[in-house]
Write a protein that holds these residues in place. Sequence first.
Motif, PDB file in Angstrom:
ATOM      1  N   SER A   1     -19.668   5.062  38.008  1.00 26.68           N
ATOM      2  CA  SER A   1     -20.792   4.213  37.626  1.00 26.68           C
ATOM      3  C   SER A   1     -20.443   2.752  37.872  1.00 26.68           C
ATOM      4  O   SER A   1     -19.308   2.314  37.627  1.00 26.68           O
TER       5      SER A   1
ATOM      6  N   LYS B   1     -16.627   4.078  35.281  1.00 31.49           N
ATOM      7  CA  LYS B   1     -16.234   5.374  34.767  1.00 31.49           C
ATOM      8  C   LYS B   1     -16.783   6.498  35.655  1.00 31.49           C
ATOM      9  O   LYS B   1     -17.837   6.354  36.273  1.00 31.49           O
TER      10      LYS B   1
ATOM     11  N   VAL C   1     -18.808   9.624  36.944  1.00 34.29           N
ATOM     12  CA  VAL C   1     -20.132  10.184  36.620  1.00 34.29           C
ATOM     13  C   VAL C   1     -19.996  11.695  36.725  1.00 34.29           C
ATOM     14  O   VAL C   1     -19.842  12.247  37.828  1.00 34.29           O
TER      15      VAL C   1
ATOM     16  N   ALA D   1     -23.217  14.122  38.322  1.00 34.32           N
ATOM     17  CA  ALA D   1     -23.744  13.762  39.641  1.00 34.32           C
ATOM     18  C   ALA D   1     -24.095  15.008  40.447  1.00 34.32           C
ATOM     19  O   ALA D   1     -23.390  16.023  40.405  1.00 34.32           O
TER      20      ALA D   1
ATOM     21  N   HIS E   1     -29.128   6.667  36.815  1.00 32.90           N
ATOM     22  CA  HIS E   1     -28.607   5.894  37.932  1.00 32.90           C
ATOM     23  C   HIS E   1     -29.560   5.984  39.122  1.00 32.90           C
ATOM     24  O   HIS E   1     -30.315   6.941  39.254  1.00 32.90           O
TER      25      HIS E   1
ATOM     26  N   THR F   1     -20.248   4.520  44.421  1.00 27.64           N
ATOM     27  CA  THR F   1     -20.540   3.799  43.181  1.00 27.64           C
ATOM     28  C   THR F   1     -22.039   3.805  42.940  1.00 27.64           C
ATOM     29  O   THR F   1     -22.815   3.319  43.780  1.00 27.64           O
ATOM     30  N   LEU F   2     -22.464   4.355  41.801  1.00 27.96           N
ATOM     31  CA  LEU F   2     -23.890   4.473  41.480  1.00 27.96           C
ATOM     32  C   LEU F   2     -24.336   3.309  40.598  1.00 27.96           C
ATOM     33  O   LEU F   2     -23.812   3.126  39.494  1.00 27.96           O
TER      34      LEU F   2
ATOM     35  N   THR G   1     -26.854   1.383  38.016  1.00 23.83           N
ATOM     36  CA  THR G   1     -27.734   1.838  36.938  1.00 23.83           C
ATOM     37  C   THR G   1     -29.183   1.710  37.377  1.00 23.83           C
ATOM     38  O   THR G   1     -29.589   0.706  37.972  1.00 23.83           O
TER      39      THR G   1
ATOM     40  N   GLY H   1     -34.304   6.495  38.074  1.00 27.43           N
ATOM     41  CA  GLY H   1     -33.335   5.772  38.880  1.00 27.43           C
ATOM     42  C   GLY H   1     -33.880   4.661  39.752  1.00 27.43           C
ATOM     43  O   GLY H   1     -33.468   4.522  40.907  1.00 27.43           O
TER      44      GLY H   1
END
Length: 452
Positions: A277, A282, A284, A287, A339, A360-361, A363, A414
């Motif tokens: 995330s 951290k 996810v 996913a 996300h 990397t997702l 928010t 998302g």
Amino acid sequence: ALPSTLSGADGRFELDVRLLGWRPSEERDHEQPVAPMLLVAAPGCALLGRTCDEFPARRLDAGDLQLADAASIEGHVVDEAGLPLAGVQVKTDLEGDWEDDSRAPALAEAWWHVAVSAEQGRYLLEDLPAASLQLAAMSAGRVPAWVQVDAEAGQLVEADDLLLEPGHVVAGTVTDPQGRPVAGAVVASVSLNLAQRGKPQGLESLRRQLRDAPETGRALADGEGRFELRGLQRNNLSVAAAAADFEPAVLHDVHPGRRDLLLTLQTPAELLVSVVSAAGGKPVTDAVVEAKRSWNRGGKPGRLEPLLVIEPVADRPGTLLVRGAGPGATQVTVRATGHASVTEWADGLPPGERGTLLVTLPTGVPLEGAVLDDAGVPLAGAGVMLQSRDADGDLVAAGKHGRSDETGRFRFEGLLPGVYAVMATAEGCATRTSEDLPIDTRAPDRPLELRL
């Protein structure tokens, strides 16, 4: 079976069709997966086709459809001695010269017009368009044959004989990287130019050619991995093999008549995808990852390209293993609750190697709403599509769509900060697009309401 109906005495018809929603792996250039194709066939008339690009969620009036007189072609399939061959498939070739706005698309024509030769080798193709057509005859163990025919409306045309000669034969064995026989492997003669050999594009071309090889032009390895490929028509062949869970094998410059070929399949590449995330970095753990191979980085995977097998990695939260990553590139799309979805590209990997990709997702926020009629009654099953403003200020599809539930409600997950709008359609109602909806890092204070 295709949905179908019959026209009444007045020529009118009604066909009840409902398109299924998108699967996660399907391309999303339009609101519907594919524009439906309406085919109209009647004895003595050429097949008529209309691609319904304007097909909405509501009723479509196809208008008056005028059928043209059909052409018919008959002929015979014979062997090298002039004797009739029964059970041979004869079809209209995709490369026939018949593109015409009043005709069905070439793919539909070729699929529709197929005949099988009878005991005396005779075949009959009916309901053809009046055009210059190419017919193809194919039979296992024989070289395919083609003939050009000028079809005339309202006429039965006699075509030249389709001569199927016996082709060359090669044989051999298909094994895995450890030398064990691979049963059920598909083997076929392929075409690969010198510039493609040993390159990622060449490996992808092999996979497609083996996947699309007709039954009459391929062989299956038996329980001991042995195969015999017949009906080959040229010297210095390239022979390839493919099987599930392996990369293809290929041998070039094979002389016809060889029976000692050894095709060793390759171990697929693997890609480790770690998802974190953007808020805190951290892992996810919920996913959903989808991956497809492509010819090159940034290239669009084909519609028939299957999703790759993905497995969670034990003791590594947020990490998944993609099996069969592509030698050219791999397109990876990741989605997770709360996300925004992200699509990344992994560089190509040679067979047998393992690579890594960090995704990397950011928010994302949800957008909720309801679709009502003009009396305020909820509309279930209404089509809803999310749009966004591009750099020029135009509304474009944002890649999210769906249908309202039984209470008329819908929800998009998302969303990144930006300016959005929602378009809604329902049977018997006019289409409506909402006003611009500025979205920041928080969800809107109240649900959107669309009245049709």
